[in-house]
Design a protein around this motif. Structure first.
Motif, PDB file in Angstrom:
ATOM      1  N   GLU A   1       8.844  -9.821 -31.912  1.00 18.57           N
ATOM      2  CA  GLU A   1       7.986 -10.065 -33.071  1.00 18.57           C
ATOM      3  C   GLU A   1       8.735  -9.692 -34.347  1.00 18.57           C
ATOM      4  OE1 GLU A   1       4.380  -7.846 -32.535  1.00 18.57           O
ATOM      5  OE2 GLU A   1       3.606  -9.232 -31.047  1.00 18.57           O
TER       6      GLU A   1
ATOM      7  N   ASP B   1       8.717  -8.969 -38.371  1.00 19.99           N
ATOM      8  CA  ASP B   1       7.739  -8.489 -39.354  1.00 19.99           C
ATOM      9  C   ASP B   1       7.458  -9.570 -40.395  1.00 19.99           C
ATOM     10  OD1 ASP B   1       9.252  -7.556 -42.124  1.00 19.99           O
ATOM     11  OD2 ASP B   1      10.560  -7.428 -40.373  1.00 19.99           O
TER      12      ASP B   1
ATOM     13  N   GLY C   1       6.328  -0.546 -37.345  1.00 25.98           N
ATOM     14  CA  GLY C   1       5.830  -0.139 -36.035  1.00 25.98           C
ATOM     15  C   GLY C   1       4.705  -1.010 -35.506  1.00 25.98           C
ATOM     16  N   GLN C   2       4.097  -1.817 -36.373  1.00 23.29           N
ATOM     17  CA  GLN C   2       3.026  -2.726 -35.954  1.00 23.29           C
ATOM     18  C   GLN C   2       3.552  -3.910 -35.140  1.00 23.29           C
ATOM     19  OE1 GLN C   2       0.473  -3.991 -39.224  1.00 23.29           O
ATOM     20  NE2 GLN C   2       1.313  -2.325 -40.446  1.00 23.29           N
ATOM     21  N   PHE C   3       4.854  -4.134 -35.218  1.00 27.74           N
ATOM     22  CA  PHE C   3       5.451  -5.308 -34.585  1.00 27.74           C
ATOM     23  C   PHE C   3       6.201  -4.882 -33.330  1.00 27.74           C
ATOM     24  CE2 PHE C   3       4.950  -5.968 -39.078  1.00 27.74           C
ATOM     25  CZ  PHE C   3       4.269  -7.176 -39.110  1.00 27.74           C
ATOM     26  N   ASP C   4       6.011  -5.635 -32.256  1.00 25.65           N
ATOM     27  CA  ASP C   4       6.603  -5.295 -30.961  1.00 25.65           C
ATOM     28  C   ASP C   4       7.992  -5.923 -30.840  1.00 25.65           C
ATOM     29  OD1 ASP C   4       7.215  -4.694 -28.347  1.00 25.65           O
ATOM     30  OD2 ASP C   4       5.280  -5.355 -27.545  1.00 25.65           O
ATOM     31  N   VAL C   5       9.000  -5.088 -30.969  1.00 26.39           N
ATOM     32  CA  VAL C   5      10.380  -5.541 -30.879  1.00 26.39           C
ATOM     33  C   VAL C   5      10.671  -6.109 -29.494  1.00 26.39           C
ATOM     34  CG1 VAL C   5      12.798  -4.784 -31.021  1.00 26.39           C
ATOM     35  CG2 VAL C   5      11.116  -3.877 -32.618  1.00 26.39           C
ATOM     36  N   ASN C   6      10.049  -5.533 -28.471  1.00 27.85           N
ATOM     37  CA  ASN C   6      10.267  -6.014 -27.098  1.00 27.85           C
ATOM     38  C   ASN C   6       9.739  -7.432 -26.887  1.00 27.85           C
ATOM     39  OD1 ASN C   6      11.478  -3.581 -26.313  1.00 27.85           O
ATOM     40  ND2 ASN C   6       9.486  -2.651 -25.960  1.00 27.85           N
ATOM     41  N   LYS C   7       8.801  -7.847 -27.722  1.00 28.85           N
ATOM     42  CA  LYS C   7       8.271  -9.217 -27.645  1.00 28.85           C
ATOM     43  C   LYS C   7       8.903 -10.106 -28.723  1.00 28.85           C
ATOM     44  CE  LYS C   7       3.758  -7.891 -25.819  1.00 28.85           C
ATOM     45  NZ  LYS C   7       2.312  -7.848 -26.098  1.00 28.85           N
TER      46      LYS C   7
END
Length: 185
Positions: free
Chosen positions: A42, A44, A34-40
């Motif tokens: 990112e 892991d 959840g720390q990583f922005d899938v929309n950007k």
């Protein structure tokens, strides 16, 4: 009801430990993701590590290999001989397999120190085999592109899950509390 609980107590304890461990580790892992922005797009850090180690393994064998972050999705693209051969996504990092492995070992736990050592060593074995799996998959798909589905969908999953199954069997028969009871009889 009490009679059935007593009768099935070992199975129920195994099931409870397994589910609790699996759910807890999955929750922790999902929180990490959840720390990583899938929309950007990112990716892991663990998936990036797997991609980096796959590249380094292939470089040991003098392969023409490079990695590049994907611009379309949270993934790392792996190129072999200048050709895109793999996109390493979160599902390729084997963390879900490791979580499953750990949950089973905890459910059949033995003494704390051997259990912890087996979890660590088994997880490392799974990780190393996964990196090797991705490297071999890239090379084999390069030379046998028509076999991609068979290699990716059948051969390598059988291999990784087969090794996990063997690790489980070794644990139950050699190190768990169950093995200790049977060896003394």
């Amino acid at each position: 009801m009490k009679k059935y609980f007593i009768l099935y107590k070992p199975f129920l304890l195994f099931l409870g430990k397994f589910l609790l461990t699996y759910l807890l580790l999955t929750f922790i892992y999902q929180s990490y993701l959840g720390q990583f922005d899938v929309n950007k797009n990112e990716t892991d850090s663990f998936t990036e590590l797997v991609a980096k180690q796959t590249k380094e393994l292939m470089l040991l064998f003098d392969c023409d290999v490079k990695t590049k972050p994907s611009t379309r999705e949270p993934a790392v693209n792996l190129y072999y001989n200048q050709k895109p051969m793999a996109r390493i996504i979160e599902g390729c990092n084997a963390m879900s397999v490791i979580i499953l492995f750990v949950a089973f070992i905890v459910a059949f736990s033995g003494k704390p120190k051997p259990t912890a050592l087996y979890i660590i060593s088994g997880s490392l074995i799974i990780h190393i085999l996964n990196v090797t799996r991705i490297a071999l998959l890239c090379v084999l798909m390069y030379y046998y592109p028509k076999q991609q589905h068979f290699l990716h969908g059948v051969v390598f999953p059988l291999f990784i899950y087969g090794v996990v199954f063997i690790l489980w069997i070794l644990w139950v028969n050699k190190f768990s509390k169950y093995a200790t009871k049977n060896n003394k009889a």
